[in-house]
Scaffold this active site. Structure first.
Site, short mmCIF file in Angstrom:
data_model
loop_
_atom_site.label_atom_id
_atom_site.label_comp_id
_atom_site.label_asym_id
_atom_site.label_seq_id
_atom_site.Cartn_x
_atom_site.Cartn_y
_atom_site.Cartn_z
N GLY A 105 3.84 -3.33 6.94
CA GLY A 105 4.39 -2.22 7.72
C GLY A 105 4.05 -0.93 6.99
N CYS A 143 26.45 17.78 5.01
CA CYS A 143 27.70 17.98 4.32
C CYS A 143 27.93 16.80 3.38
CB CYS A 143 28.79 18.05 5.36
SG CYS A 143 29.96 19.29 5.00
N TYR A 179 9.60 4.03 7.55
CA TYR A 179 11.04 3.93 7.34
C TYR A 179 11.75 5.28 7.26
CZ TYR A 179 9.66 -0.86 6.37
OH TYR A 179 9.12 -2.11 6.47
N1 LLP Z 1 7.88 -8.82 7.35
C1 LLP Z 1 9.20 -9.00 7.23
C2 LLP Z 1 9.80 -10.27 7.62
C3 LLP Z 1 10.01 -7.96 6.74
O1 LLP Z 1 11.31 -8.14 6.63
C4 LLP Z 1 9.40 -6.72 6.40
C5 LLP Z 1 10.21 -5.62 5.92
C6 LLP Z 1 8.01 -6.59 6.55
C7 LLP Z 1 7.28 -7.67 7.02
C8 LLP Z 1 7.28 -5.33 6.24
O2 LLP Z 1 7.47 -4.88 4.95
P1 LLP Z 1 6.58 -3.65 4.41
O3 LLP Z 1 5.15 -4.08 4.47
O4 LLP Z 1 6.84 -2.48 5.28
O5 LLP Z 1 7.09 -3.44 3.04
N2 LLP Z 1 13.89 0.24 4.67
C9 LLP Z 1 13.20 -0.14 3.46
C10 LLP Z 1 12.21 -1.25 3.69
C11 LLP Z 1 12.82 -2.49 4.28
C12 LLP Z 1 11.78 -3.56 4.61
C13 LLP Z 1 12.38 -4.65 5.40
N3 LLP Z 1 11.48 -5.67 5.77
C14 LLP Z 1 12.54 1.09 2.85
O6 LLP Z 1 12.66 2.17 3.42
O7 LLP Z 1 11.93 1.00 1.80
#
Ligand code: LLP
Length: 426
Positions: free
Chosen positions: A287, A356, A385
């Site tokens: 992602g 705030c 994100y």
């Molecule tokens: N596949 C699964 C099953 C996942 O749970 C996730 C992310 C991805 C793929 C993709 O991960 P990426 O390639 O984007 O790292 N809100 C957090 C990140 C949470 C990721 C949750 N799962 C942040 O802002 O760092």
């Protein structure tokens, strides 16, 4: 095409960011179509074309809207969704349902029904409760479901605790203890509408080294071999998740896709050859790696305050609601004063949001030229994100999203209005 790029202005994908701020207002999310496409093309060249029988899906939780669905589909990638809302967005954008992988540790009955009735490509079953619910739903709908089981490989990842998901003590996936997985495999084989294809892990997010992926893969390969030996079960697919890290600051090392995928593919080939296993289809689902660096956020500088001998606060017109990551994960960002891009950065300031909330600090100790109210601040690497985790705290309307491409710009998500903020009130 923009012919008059401002002097001293920060240019992003051919667009003058100071002009973008003037034209569309701030705070503003800006995403580069060219940069997203480049990432997708790198995945195509260095993973999909390089290795047979591979797939890549984009983890839509990072940044999702109709335009993004279309762009990702045009680039030949599938979509990972994790809720009815994400699935609905994909449906409305016309994403082919066979390209969808549906995740989640607590999918509701309605979400499972939605997935089954729309024939989504894969449902990743997270636990035994879900397996039973899904089986029942497939019977009721007279449908079949192709599934993967999510395993908890029991691997610690080198990242913030809140975005580490592969450790033993995790809410996600089926633990490797007590033959639990073997029992589920046997159970699913006796469900005539459930078609178990293989297994999935996701070890964590923003990982800048490949240790956790390789360690988890070792656990998965051992499982595949055990299942073949003990149950004669042949694994035809493995989904190795996402989590590939990006550059937020100078301290983060840039990683290309091969850094993660080549060693994993090598390990799969070696292991399958050594133990005479058929090589499964390999799926990755990045992602952040696809959109993170392709996005920036533009803010206008408002109030400033120097506390002599302590620090100078520069307040901007957004903050925690459009970027909760600093307060949630202690995330660090790089930023520039977009209208003074070439000026010497000899001052140190702290960038505060307008909420705030004392914790609403976007960047501590940022090096900048002399800042004035009205300057435009561009925060880098906010493509993943930020919009997707944004809120309306303090009733701040969410920013618009503008897509830029080689000097052209267009709104792909309009700015929220005050009326939007009360639209659900009765
Ligand atoms: N596949 C699964 C099953 C996942 O749970 C996730 C992310 C991805 C793929 C993709 O991960 P990426 O390639 O984007 O790292 N809100 C957090 C990140 C949470 C990721 C949750 N799962 C942040 O802002 O760092």
């Amino acid at each position: 095409m923009n012919q008059n790029l401002g002097q001293n202005h920060f240019i992003f994908d051919g667009c003058d960011t100071v002009e973008l701020a003037g034209q569309y207002g701030t705070p503003l999310y800006v995403v580069s179509e060219a940069m997203i496409k480049n990432k997708c093309r790198e995945i195509k060249e260095d993973f999909l074309s390089k290795y047979n029988n591979t797939r890549a899906v984009y983890a839509s939780k990072a940044f999702l809207n109709l335009e993004m669905c279309k762009l990702i589909t045009c680039e030949g990638l599938g979509l990972d969704v994790v809720s009815g809302g994400e699935l609905y967005t994909a449906l409305k954008a016309g994403v082919p349902m066979e390209n969808i992988i549906f995740h989640g540790n607590n999918k509701s009955q309605d979400e499972l029904k939605m997935a089954v009735s729309n024939d989504v490509g894969r449902i990743v079953v997270d636990n035994g409760y879900e397996l039973d619910r899904l089986n029942q739903i497939t019977e009721e709908h007279n449908k079949t479901a192709d599934i993967l089981f999510r395993i908890t490989p029991g691997i610690d990842a080198d990242t913030h605790k809140f975005i580490s998901t592969g450790q033993v003590d995790s809410k996600f996936g089926i633990p490797m203890h007590n033959n639990m997985l073997y029992d589920y495999v046997v159970k699913s084989q006796n469900m005539k509408r459930i078609n178990l294809r293989g297994f999935h892990f996701h070890v964590g997010s923003q990982l800048l080294n490949n240790d956790a992926h390789l360690n988890a893969l070792e656990v998965l390969l051992l499982l595949i071999r055990g299942l073949k030996d003990k149950l004669g079960f042949v694994t035809s697919e493995v989904n190795l998740g996402g989590g590939f890290g990006i550059c937020y600051t100078e301290e983060d090392e840039q990683r290309n896709i091969r850094y993660f995928t080549d060693p994993m593919m090598g390990k799969i080939f070696d292991y399958c050859q050594r133990y005479v296993l058929s090589i499964p289809q390999v799926i990755i689902e990045p992602g952040r790696w696809i959109v993170g660096e392709a996005g920036i956020t533009l803010y206008s500088v408002g109030a400033m305050k120097e506390i002599p001998g302590v620090r100078t606060y520069v307040s901007v017109d957004g903050g925690m609601p459009d970027n909760p990551r600093p307060s949630l994960y202690n995330a660090k960002y790089k930023a520039v004063i977009a209208n003074k891009y070439d000026k010497k950065r000899d001052k140190t300031v702290t960038v505060a949001g307008k909420c705030c909330e004392s914790g609403d600090i976007l960047i501590e100790d940022l090096k900048v030229p002399a800042v004035e109210s009205g300057d435009i601040l561009a925060v880098m690497s906010t493509g993943a994100y930020n919009d997707s985790m944004s809120s309306n705290y303090n009733k701040l309307p969410k920013p618009a999203v503008v897509m830029v491409n080689k000097g052209e710009s267009r709104v792909i998500v309009r700015r929220e209005t005050y009326d939007d903020l009360i639209a659900r009130d009765i």
